[in-house]
Design a protein around this motif. Structure first.
Motif, PDB file in Angstrom:
ATOM      1  N   UNK A 195      42.559  50.510  40.859  1.00 35.11           N
ATOM      2  CA  UNK A 195      41.324  50.188  40.121  1.00 35.11           C
ATOM      3  C   UNK A 195      41.693  49.372  38.877  1.00 35.11           C
ATOM      4  N   UNK A 196      40.900  48.363  38.557  1.00 35.55           N
ATOM      5  CA  UNK A 196      41.238  47.473  37.425  1.00 35.55           C
ATOM      6  C   UNK A 196      41.524  48.218  36.123  1.00 35.55           C
ATOM      7  N   UNK A 197      40.780  49.260  35.833  1.00 33.70           N
ATOM      8  CA  UNK A 197      40.984  49.984  34.571  1.00 33.70           C
ATOM      9  C   UNK A 197      42.276  50.807  34.569  1.00 33.70           C
ATOM     10  N   UNK A 198      42.897  50.989  35.742  1.00 33.29           N
ATOM     11  CA  UNK A 198      44.137  51.756  35.855  1.00 33.29           C
ATOM     12  C   UNK A 198      45.363  50.856  36.056  1.00 33.29           C
ATOM     13  N   UNK A 199      45.156  49.555  36.128  1.00 36.64           N
ATOM     14  CA  UNK A 199      46.235  48.648  36.518  1.00 36.64           C
ATOM     15  C   UNK A 199      47.413  48.658  35.548  1.00 36.64           C
ATOM     16  N   UNK A 200      47.177  48.540  34.275  1.00 36.82           N
ATOM     17  CA  UNK A 200      48.292  48.485  33.318  1.00 36.82           C
ATOM     18  C   UNK A 200      49.062  49.801  33.292  1.00 36.82           C
ATOM     19  N   UNK A 246      47.550  36.887  44.948  1.00 43.35           N
ATOM     20  CA  UNK A 246      46.138  36.574  45.191  1.00 43.35           C
ATOM     21  C   UNK A 246      45.240  37.656  44.609  1.00 43.35           C
ATOM     22  N   UNK A 247      45.633  38.912  44.780  1.00 46.55           N
ATOM     23  CA  UNK A 247      44.844  40.042  44.283  1.00 46.55           C
ATOM     24  C   UNK A 247      45.732  40.910  43.408  1.00 46.55           C
ATOM     25  N   UNK A 248      45.709  40.713  42.092  1.00 48.34           N
ATOM     26  CA  UNK A 248      46.598  41.442  41.193  1.00 48.34           C
ATOM     27  C   UNK A 248      46.374  42.952  41.182  1.00 48.34           C
ATOM     28  N   UNK A 249      45.283  43.418  41.776  1.00 49.07           N
ATOM     29  CA  UNK A 249      45.051  44.860  41.852  1.00 49.07           C
ATOM     30  C   UNK A 249      45.865  45.508  42.964  1.00 49.07           C
ATOM     31  N   UNK A 250      46.569  44.702  43.758  1.00 46.62           N
ATOM     32  CA  UNK A 250      47.365  45.223  44.869  1.00 46.62           C
ATOM     33  C   UNK A 250      48.836  45.260  44.471  1.00 46.62           C
TER      34      UNK A 250
END
Length: 80
Positions: A12-17, A46-50
């Motif tokens: 999830x974007x908010x958990x990425x860092x 392509x998809x930085x969340x992956x």
């Protein structure tokens, strides 16, 4: 016989860092384990969340030892 694991996780974007930081720490600690031939994470361009995991252990026993560590349990909880 070596054990190879290839994993893919969408974060999830908010958990990425937080997850990226934990993955870096997990990789550093895991590579220091006996029986760890390779342990790395990469991020999809392509998809930085992956995040992609590539892991090779010298044996099933080495993998089981890794899976039994508290740091693995904490990481697994984070990405769940």
């Amino acid at each position: 016989m070596a054990v190879v694991i290839h994993g893919r996780m969408t974060i999830r974007p908010e958990m990425l860092e937080e997850t990226r930081s934990a993955a870096i720490q997990m990789g550093e600690a895991s590579r220091a384990n006996p029986g760890c031939n390779e342990y790395l994470f990469t991020q999809d361009l392509v998809d930085p969340a992956v995040l992609i995991l590539a892991e090779e252990r010298a044996s099933a026993e080495a993998l089981q030892a890794h899976l039994a560590t508290p740091r693995f349990a904490a990481f697994a909880e984070l990405i769940a």
